[in-house]
Design a protein around this motif. Structure first.
Motif, PDB file in Angstrom:
ATOM      1  N   PHE A 192       0.815  -1.215   0.000  1.00 29.29           N
ATOM      2  CA  PHE A 192       0.000   0.000   0.000  1.00 29.29           C
ATOM      3  C   PHE A 192       0.855   1.275   0.000  1.00 29.29           C
ATOM      4  N   ARG A 193       2.015   1.216  -0.618  1.00 32.63           N
ATOM      5  CA  ARG A 193       2.832   2.425  -0.719  1.00 32.63           C
ATOM      6  C   ARG A 193       2.082   3.527  -1.469  1.00 32.63           C
ATOM      7  N   PHE A 194       2.251   4.756  -1.000  1.00 34.76           N
ATOM      8  CA  PHE A 194       1.591   5.937  -1.587  1.00 34.76           C
ATOM      9  C   PHE A 194       0.068   5.846  -1.501  1.00 34.76           C
ATOM     10  N   ALA A 195      -0.447   5.128  -0.495  1.00 36.59           N
ATOM     11  CA  ALA A 195      -1.896   4.940  -0.393  1.00 36.59           C
ATOM     12  C   ALA A 195      -2.613   6.233  -0.029  1.00 36.59           C
ATOM     13  N   THR A 196      -3.765   6.428  -0.653  1.00 38.23           N
ATOM     14  CA  THR A 196      -4.711   7.481  -0.283  1.00 38.23           C
ATOM     15  C   THR A 196      -6.105   6.889  -0.387  1.00 38.23           C
ATOM     16  N   GLY A 197      -7.031   7.448   0.370  1.00 38.64           N
ATOM     17  CA  GLY A 197      -8.396   6.939   0.284  1.00 38.64           C
ATOM     18  C   GLY A 197      -9.199   7.302   1.517  1.00 38.64           C
ATOM     19  N   TYR A 198     -10.190   6.470   1.806  1.00 37.43           N
ATOM     20  CA  TYR A 198     -11.042   6.736   2.968  1.00 37.43           C
ATOM     21  C   TYR A 198     -11.565   5.417   3.513  1.00 37.43           C
ATOM     22  N   CYS A 199     -12.047   5.454   4.726  1.00 35.28           N
ATOM     23  CA  CYS A 199     -12.689   4.274   5.308  1.00 35.28           C
ATOM     24  C   CYS A 199     -13.994   4.696   5.961  1.00 35.28           C
ATOM     25  N   GLU A 200     -14.928   3.755   6.020  1.00 32.96           N
ATOM     26  CA  GLU A 200     -16.210   3.968   6.679  1.00 32.96           C
ATOM     27  C   GLU A 200     -16.324   2.990   7.843  1.00 32.96           C
ATOM     28  N   ALA A 201     -16.688   3.509   8.997  1.00 33.37           N
ATOM     29  CA  ALA A 201     -16.809   2.687  10.207  1.00 33.37           C
ATOM     30  C   ALA A 201     -18.276   2.579  10.609  1.00 33.37           C
ATOM     31  N   ARG A 202     -18.703   1.346  10.907  1.00 29.13           N
ATOM     32  CA  ARG A 202     -20.074   1.077  11.368  1.00 29.13           C
ATOM     33  C   ARG A 202     -20.005   0.176  12.604  1.00 29.13           C
ATOM     34  N   THR A 203     -20.579   0.632  13.676  1.00 28.03           N
ATOM     35  CA  THR A 203     -20.562  -0.168  14.899  1.00 28.03           C
ATOM     36  C   THR A 203     -21.488  -1.369  14.740  1.00 28.03           C
ATOM     37  N   GLN A 204     -20.923  -2.575  14.951  1.00 21.81           N
ATOM     38  CA  GLN A 204     -21.698  -3.801  14.867  1.00 21.81           C
ATOM     39  C   GLN A 204     -22.277  -4.209  16.224  1.00 21.81           C
ATOM     40  N   TRP A 205     -21.514  -3.929  17.246  1.00 22.94           N
ATOM     41  CA  TRP A 205     -21.929  -4.344  18.594  1.00 22.94           C
ATOM     42  C   TRP A 205     -21.162  -3.536  19.624  1.00 22.94           C
ATOM     43  N   ILE A 206     -21.838  -3.189  20.726  1.00 21.50           N
ATOM     44  CA  ILE A 206     -21.167  -2.474  21.813  1.00 21.50           C
ATOM     45  C   ILE A 206     -21.804  -2.867  23.139  1.00 21.50           C
ATOM     46  N   ASP A 207     -20.972  -3.040  24.133  1.00 20.11           N
ATOM     47  CA  ASP A 207     -21.423  -3.293  25.496  1.00 20.11           C
ATOM     48  C   ASP A 207     -21.244  -1.988  26.267  1.00 20.11           C
ATOM     49  N   THR A 208     -22.348  -1.319  26.525  1.00 17.13           N
ATOM     50  CA  THR A 208     -22.265  -0.002  27.164  1.00 17.13           C
ATOM     51  C   THR A 208     -21.775  -0.085  28.606  1.00 17.13           C
ATOM     52  N   ARG A 209     -21.842  -1.256  29.184  1.00 15.62           N
ATOM     53  CA  ARG A 209     -21.378  -1.423  30.574  1.00 15.62           C
ATOM     54  C   ARG A 209     -19.856  -1.503  30.637  1.00 15.62           C
ATOM     55  N   THR A 210     -19.266  -2.292  29.748  1.00 11.27           N
ATOM     56  CA  THR A 210     -17.808  -2.489  29.783  1.00 11.27           C
ATOM     57  C   THR A 210     -17.062  -1.597  28.791  1.00 11.27           C
ATOM     58  N   GLY A 211     -17.726  -1.204  27.714  1.00 12.90           N
ATOM     59  CA  GLY A 211     -17.061  -0.432  26.669  1.00 12.90           C
ATOM     60  C   GLY A 211     -16.522  -1.287  25.541  1.00 12.90           C
ATOM     61  N   ASP A 212     -16.650  -2.618  25.650  1.00 17.36           N
ATOM     62  CA  ASP A 212     -16.224  -3.498  24.556  1.00 17.36           C
ATOM     63  C   ASP A 212     -17.053  -3.195  23.306  1.00 17.36           C
ATOM     64  N   ALA A 213     -16.394  -3.242  22.131  1.00  7.49           N
ATOM     65  CA  ALA A 213     -17.109  -2.901  20.907  1.00  7.49           C
ATOM     66  C   ALA A 213     -16.505  -3.626  19.711  1.00  7.49           C
ATOM     67  N   THR A 214     -17.357  -3.900  18.730  1.00 10.12           N
ATOM     68  CA  THR A 214     -16.922  -4.432  17.442  1.00 10.12           C
ATOM     69  C   THR A 214     -17.389  -3.465  16.367  1.00 10.12           C
ATOM     70  N   VAL A 215     -16.448  -3.028  15.544  1.00 10.22           N
ATOM     71  CA  VAL A 215     -16.750  -2.036  14.498  1.00 10.22           C
ATOM     72  C   VAL A 215     -16.304  -2.584  13.152  1.00 10.22           C
ATOM     73  N   GLU A 216     -17.183  -2.485  12.166  1.00  7.96           N
ATOM     74  CA  GLU A 216     -16.845  -2.889  10.791  1.00  7.96           C
ATOM     75  C   GLU A 216     -16.182  -1.713  10.077  1.00  7.96           C
ATOM     76  N   TYR A 217     -15.020  -1.975   9.477  1.00  7.13           N
ATOM     77  CA  TYR A 217     -14.314  -0.965   8.704  1.00  7.13           C
ATOM     78  C   TYR A 217     -14.277  -1.376   7.232  1.00  7.13           C
ATOM     79  N   ASN A 218     -14.799  -0.529   6.379  1.00  9.27           N
ATOM     80  CA  ASN A 218     -14.683  -0.708   4.931  1.00  9.27           C
ATOM     81  C   ASN A 218     -13.714   0.349   4.410  1.00  9.27           C
ATOM     82  N   LEU A 219     -12.617  -0.139   3.812  1.00 11.91           N
ATOM     83  CA  LEU A 219     -11.558   0.754   3.342  1.00 11.91           C
ATOM     84  C   LEU A 219     -11.511   0.763   1.819  1.00 11.91           C
ATOM     85  N   HIS A 220     -11.455   1.955   1.252  1.00 10.55           N
ATOM     86  CA  HIS A 220     -11.329   2.145  -0.202  1.00 10.55           C
ATOM     87  C   HIS A 220     -10.018   2.888  -0.441  1.00 10.55           C
TER      88      HIS A 220
END
Length: 224
Positions: A192-220
């Motif tokens: 990925f030398r000279f990489a440019t672009g963007y990513c989109e993050a979407r939360t899949q799951w979160i535990d509001t008590r502990t703060g644990d979270a799973t986030v989906e990242y789509n990178l272009h």
């Protein structure tokens, strides 16, 4: 015989006509010179305009050729990974640690001023136990005073798969309360030398008590 009396006007008429003709013939070259000068100036201006237009055309063609060559050698890659922020489980399990905070960070509803360092697993699927593709190493800062907004600065370091040994650098705001957040891909290494672009993050799951979270990242990403 005595010569007949001659009319002076008749005698002088041919001479007058000849002199007038001579005067006209002397004036015409000056007018002609003026016409030639105007024609030369017009020709010079036309030539200059044509040269300028030709120069612009050559520059445009060269720019288009360079752009086409650059685009031809550039790749575009789409990646999807799942980012796991593991806060609970103690020091042997947790993948995050808070390293700094402001005087009022703990009392703030958004944790404003907190600085957290991460070494989060990146997996192929949404489950933490799915295939490990890499690690998200870096930090995030709670930068929102009135809303939960994080400033992300992290590297996605790949340890398996087609991009093993390569990395992508991500930087930008992450307003966590939004369904979709966009951040910039600002560089990369290896594949990925000279990489440019963007990513989109979407939360899949979160535990509001502990703060644990799973986030989906789509990178272009565009890169060499």
């Amino acid at each position: 015989m005595h010569p007949l009396p001659l009319n002076r006007a008749v005698l002088l008429a041919p001479l007058t006509t000849h002199l007038a003709s001579c005067c006209r013939s002397r004036e015409e070259p000056a007018e002609l010179r003026s016409t030639i000068k105007q024609s030369s100036a017009s020709t010079a201006m036309t030539g200059s305009s044509s040269f300028a237009a030709l120069s612009i055309l050559v520059a445009v063609v060269a720019l288009l050729a360079a752009t086409a060559a650059s685009a031809a050698g550039e790749k575009e890659t789409h990646l999807r990974v799942f980012w796991h922020d593991v806060v609970s489980g103690g020091p042997n399990v947790s993948t995050v640690v808070q390293v700094a905070g402001g005087p009022s960070s703990n009392a703030s509803a958004t944790g404003f001023g907190s600085v957290v360092v991460i070494d989060d697993p990146l997996t192929e699927g949404p489950n933490l136990t799915s295939r490990l593709l890499g690690r998200a190493q870096g930090m995030y800062v709670s930068a929102g005073k009135d809303s939960l907004s994080l400033m992300m600065a992290m590297n996605f370091v790949f340890v398996d798969g087609a991009y093993n040994g390569s990395s992508l650098a991500i930087l930008g705001p992450n307003p966590a309360e939004r369904r979709v957040r966009e951040m910039a891909v600002v560089g990369g290494t290896g594949a990925f030398r000279f990489a440019t672009g963007y990513c989109e993050a979407r939360t899949q799951w979160i535990d509001t008590r502990t703060g644990d979270a799973t986030v989906e990242y789509n990178l272009h990403v565009r890169h060499d």
